[in-house]
Design a protein around this motif. Structure first.
Motif, short mmCIF file in Angstrom:
data_model
loop_
_atom_site.label_atom_id
_atom_site.label_comp_id
_atom_site.label_asym_id
_atom_site.label_seq_id
_atom_site.Cartn_x
_atom_site.Cartn_y
_atom_site.Cartn_z
N GLN A 194 0.87 -1.17 0.00
CA GLN A 194 0.00 0.00 0.00
C GLN A 194 0.90 1.21 0.00
OE1 GLN A 194 -1.26 2.55 1.92
NE2 GLN A 194 -3.26 2.76 1.01
N ILE A 195 0.81 2.00 -1.07
CA ILE A 195 1.74 3.13 -1.24
C ILE A 195 1.00 4.45 -1.25
CG2 ILE A 195 3.52 4.13 -2.71
CD1 ILE A 195 3.99 1.49 -3.87
N LYS A 228 1.54 6.27 -10.65
CA LYS A 228 0.25 6.82 -11.05
C LYS A 228 -0.42 5.90 -12.08
CE LYS A 228 -2.01 11.12 -12.14
NZ LYS A 228 -1.90 12.46 -12.66
N GLU A 229 0.40 5.41 -13.00
CA GLU A 229 -0.14 4.51 -14.02
C GLU A 229 -0.71 3.24 -13.40
OE1 GLU A 229 1.95 2.63 -17.77
OE2 GLU A 229 2.36 4.77 -17.54
N ALA A 230 -0.05 2.77 -12.34
CA ALA A 230 -0.51 1.54 -11.68
C ALA A 230 -1.72 1.80 -10.79
CB ALA A 230 0.62 0.94 -10.86
N GLY A 231 -2.09 3.07 -10.62
CA GLY A 231 -3.28 3.38 -9.83
C GLY A 231 -2.97 3.90 -8.44
N ALA A 232 -1.70 3.88 -8.05
CA ALA A 232 -1.33 4.38 -6.73
C ALA A 232 -0.78 5.80 -6.88
CB ALA A 232 -0.32 3.47 -6.07
N ILE A 233 -0.31 6.35 -5.80
CA ILE A 233 0.36 7.65 -5.86
C ILE A 233 1.63 7.58 -5.04
CG2 ILE A 233 -1.61 9.17 -6.32
CD1 ILE A 233 -1.80 9.62 -3.27
N MET A 234 2.57 8.47 -5.35
CA MET A 234 3.77 8.55 -4.53
C MET A 234 3.37 9.00 -3.12
SD MET A 234 7.03 8.13 -4.70
CE MET A 234 8.05 8.62 -6.06
#
Lengths: 641, 221
Positions: free
Chosen positions: A420-421, A444-450
């Motif tokens: 979980q990022i 972002k492309e993978a659906g998560a955020i930094m």
């Protein structure tokens, strides 16, 4: 510390440098990490015991309180440098007060390095960054922000000065502000608060505004559960952030700055107050900084514990004395910010990096990381990994390297399930994403955020539906409530998820949840509310089968959701004469068959507390969880009633 | 009447295929309404700067930019706006559904019966209270009738924020504001005192802008 005449920084630095050199080469030093995390692990007891023992033995050792080295799993950390022993400095951990006597007798008074307590020796890179060659994680890590953390005394400005502190500011003040901005532009620095907006673009916009005064805000309102990067930086090396802020202020022409941090970070508040006073005293803050015509001062603001105030426009409202709610952007704060004036809001780590960029040059920085995400990323690695702690790696390092090589992998031989990022509003990525390079765009492309840098590792014993419910619950409670999507939409998602973990709902509800999340993501007033969709959308994307198991089969594959599991004693494994489960069950739900001595769980009495499973001796492991609950009937029938 | 000496700069944009001229800095919503192009809206107040942007009912699509709140986004030269874009319509419906799901539908006995902006807008948008949502766990709060002129029914409030804005900006008084956060956010007076014991002058500006029956004049408004 001697009171210094402003502008006389070079003399002061030379003095600090000499003292530091002497300390490093010929003095016996004991460094003890006493940031909040170290204190929680008992480092103040360790410190006190060292103090007493050293006084008792009459040893001439310098006790130095330092910040956090990021090795949370080994707190409290102690670093001893005994030059007479001929050995390099050695890092020890975890060192509770019980180990102190051994270390004092062994390595403070003698030359026995107490290797059984050691983590490794301490060596230094060219720029003075300490590292532990025995720990493989340091081969992957590159510490730009954490360079001084855990090595210098954050309350002693001489330590910072001795390591080149405020030298960059001196040079920057001789340069044109435009050049400072273009250096940051060349570095291609992106904001470390999470969104990754190019810092130089923001600065330029603010600089161009023909309005005075201008403000700088350092966003240190770190509210994500499990995230502690900003706290560590401010507790361990506050002057690097202050120097970065003064450099930024010079670049955009700001006259006043604010550090907005959580009042629940008392040590941050305390250390920043000291650091700000020190900075004013040596003339790097306040009127006519270092004898130039530049005036800039920083004020410390304590937040009242609202997660939403981490959003920049809500933070501005809070500093103004208003209710901390985001407002629509544009206009962006760089145009219309604090009290309606042009304002730059940047994260703690961004300012710390600004200091490094101006010190080493934008070109140098741009070569670290990936072309679109330059520099390093700091993560708070937590959850199901062997070595939790702070990690600073170049952008582009893969998740696998961070979790397995730096974090040491998953404990107890369990299987990795998800990572979980990006804090609660980040995303859960599955095993298929492990080789993803960590940078703004890939995530972002993978659906998560930094996000701000939280990284929680989950294994097979975590239920993804419950995980999504947990994070949405946090967001529903912490969103400000201003707009319809945030106030009602996120709450509706939570209500649906709360049903799912009970096995209530159908496929149409899955569809409703997904559409609702998409709408919230797009229709919210602020990006904070919009990102509340991420935990739902990513778990649906990567773990849809778990959702389907919950709603279609009323089954929790990870055996976590209470309503969907039952406890069962496996007859073949049960020792029968042992009564641990029977005796500890708080509701007397486990009974013994008089004839066979076999145990049985009375499902109508069982409250699913799990005590029986915990107390069943590991050599038997006879208590298991089954899902769906009805499955227990099959098992009982198969076992012959 | 003499023509104004100086005119504000204007821009030309397209809304739903129609060429529209609007003043520089004008928000899309007001530019559209001036041309007779309807966009649903509840919280918008023309003079509010920055705009409230709370209700999310005025979302439209701008080419090259995606979905924006039309009460927040300023017009630009050459901008192409679609008020009927598929995503914008879906999002507006979602916002309306959420508001309806959280609102006590007791319209028969409501003091705003027949003149409720919220109800009329939901009819115009053809949105009904959704059946597949989980019921919101809203607890009923007491109606505050302590003020000589104004009745405050917190249960009807849709939290648009118009009353707070007019009270602060036009009247200068702040007898009430929002407290709490998330779903629990609600409008109340300082220290939750009855409205009659607050600084409220009873001017009624808030009642005028309330789109529901949260704030009404006594004796049937």
């Amino acid at each position: 510390m001697k009171k210094q005449v402003k502008g006389n920084l070079n003399d002061l630095r030379q003095g600090a440098h000499n003292t530091w050199e002497e300390l490093e080469t010929s003095a016996l030093t004991v460094r003890i990490g006493t940031p909040t995390c170290g204190r929680a692990a008992g480092s103040l007891d360790t410190l006190q015991t060292f103090r007493e023992r050293i006084a008792k033995e009459g040893a001439e050792a310098h006790l130095i309180e330092v910040g956090c080295m990021g090795l949370c799993f080994a707190e409290p950390l102690v670093m001893i440098n005994n030059p007479e022993s001929g050995l390099p400095p050695i890092l020890y951990g975890p060192i509770t007060y019980e180990h102190v006597q051994r270390l004092v007798e062994g390595f403070v008074l003698g030359d026995d390095p107490c290797l059984e307590l050691a983590l490794g020796t301490v060596e230094f890179k060219e720029d003075g960054t300490p590292y532990i060659p025995e720990m493989p994680r340091f081969e992957i890590e590159e510490r730009l922000i954490l360079r001084n953390c855990g090595y210098i005394d954050p309350l002693n400005i001489e330590h910072y000065l001795a390591r080149g502190g405020y030298l960059t500011l001196q040079q920057v003040l001789q340069t044109e502000p435009e050049k400072v901005v273009s250096e940051v532009e060349q570095a291609r620095l992106r904001g470390r608060g999470g969104a990754g907006f190019p810092t130089a673009t923001k600065w330029k916009l603010c600089r161009q505004m023909e309005k005075e005064p201008k403000y700088i805000i350092c966003n240190a309102d770190e509210g994500d559960p499990g995230a502690f990067m900003d706290r560590v930086v401010l507790e361990s090396d506050p002057h690097s952030v202050i120097e970065g802020m003064v450099i930024a202020a010079h670049a955009i022409g700001a006259s006043r700055g604010f550090v907005y941090t959580r009042a629940e970070y008392p040590l941050v508040m305390e250390r920043l107050k000291v650091a700000l006073a020190q900075a004013r005293e040596i003339g790097v803050l306040g009127d006519a900084i270092l004898g130039s015509g530049f005036n800039f001062d920083i004020e410390l603001v304590g937040g009242a514990g609202a997660f939403a105030c981490g959003e920049e426009t809500a933070m501005i409202a809070s500093i103004e004395g208003q209710r901390g709610m985001p407002r629509p952007r544009p206009p962006y704060p760089a145009v219309y910010g604090l009290f309606g004036e042009p304002t730059v809001v940047d994260n703690v780590k961004t300012f710390a990096l600004v200091q490094r960029i101006l010190e080493q040059g934008g070109e140098w920085f741009s070569r670290i990381g990936t072309p679109n995400s330059t520099g390093t990323a700091v993560f708070a690695l937590a959850g199901r990994v062997e070595q939790i702690g702070l990690v600073e790696v170049p952008m582009g390092t893969t998740l696998r390297e961070v979790i397995y090589d730096v974090g040491g992998g998953i404990p107890e031989g369990r299987q990795f399930k998800a990572v979980q990022i990006g804090g609660p509003a980040g995303g859960c990525l599955s095993e298929s994403s492990l080789d993803l390079p960590v940078d703004y765009d890939s995530l972002k492309e993978a659906g998560a955020i930094m996000g701000s840098g939280g990284m929680v590792v989950l294994d097979e014993s975590n239920c993804m539906v419950e995980t999504a419910r947990f994070f949405v619950d946090f967001l529903a409670r912490e969103c400000c409530g201003k707009c319809t999507m945030g106030r009602l939409g996120v709450k509706q998602m939570l209500l649906i998820l709360a049903d799912f973990v009970k096995g209530e709902g159908d496929e149409e509800d899955l569809d409703l949840l997904e559409k609702l999340a998409e709408d919230i993501g797009q229709g919210c007033l602020c990006h904070l509310g919009g990102s509340a969709a991420n935990p739902v959308l990513t778990t649906l994307r990567y773990f849809r089968d778990e959702y389907e198991a919950h709603v279609k089969e009323k089954r929790c594959p990870a055996l976590v959701c209470k309503e969907l599991i039952t406890y069962y004693v496996v007859p073949e494994k049960c020792e029968r004469a042992c009564d641990h489960c029977v005796l500890t069950c708080p509701t007397e739900a486990i009974v013994t068959d008089e004839r066979t001595r076999l145990k049985k769980v009375l499902q109508d009495k069982c409250v699913k507390c799990g005590t029986c499973l915990d107390v069943c001796p590991p050599e038997y492991s006879a208590v298991i969880k089954v899902s769906p609950p009805e499955k227990v009937k099959e098992l009982e029938e198969a076992a012959g009633g | 009447m003499a023509e104004p000496v100086t005119e504000k700069a204007t821009v030309e944009l397209t809304i739903d295929g129609k060429r529209v001229r609007a003043e520089q800095g004008e928000k899309i919503l007001w530019a559209a309404l001036a041309e007779g192009i309807a966009i649903p809206h509840l919280c918008a107040i023309k003079e509010a700067e920055p705009p409230l942007g709370t209700c999310r009912l005025c979302l439209v699509e701008v080419e090259g930019q995606g979905v924006v709140a039309s009460c927040v986004e300023s017009v630009r030269e050459g901008m192409v706006v679609h008020t009927d874009g598929e995503r914008a319509v879906a999002l507006r419906r979602r916002a309306m559904e959420l508001l309806l799901a959280d609102h006590p539908l007791e319209c028969k006995d409501c003091p705003k019966k027949g003149k409720c902006d919220f109800l009329q807008l939901s009819i115009a948008m053809k949105v009904k209270r959704p059946k597949n949502y989980r019921p919101f766990p809203r607890e009923e709060l007491p109606v505050d009738a302590s003020h000589p002129r104004i009745i405050f029914d917190p249960n009807k409030c849709i939290r648009c924020g118009r009353c707070v804005w007019v009270c602060k900006e036009r009247v200068g008084e702040v007898p009430f504001d929002f407290i709490q956060k998330g779903y629990e956010m609600r409008l109340t007076t300082f220290m939750d005192k009855p409205l009659g014991e607050s600084d409220c002058t009873g001017c009624g500006e808030c009642v005028e802008v309330c789109p529901v029956a949260a704030l009404c004049f006594k004796e049937g408004g």
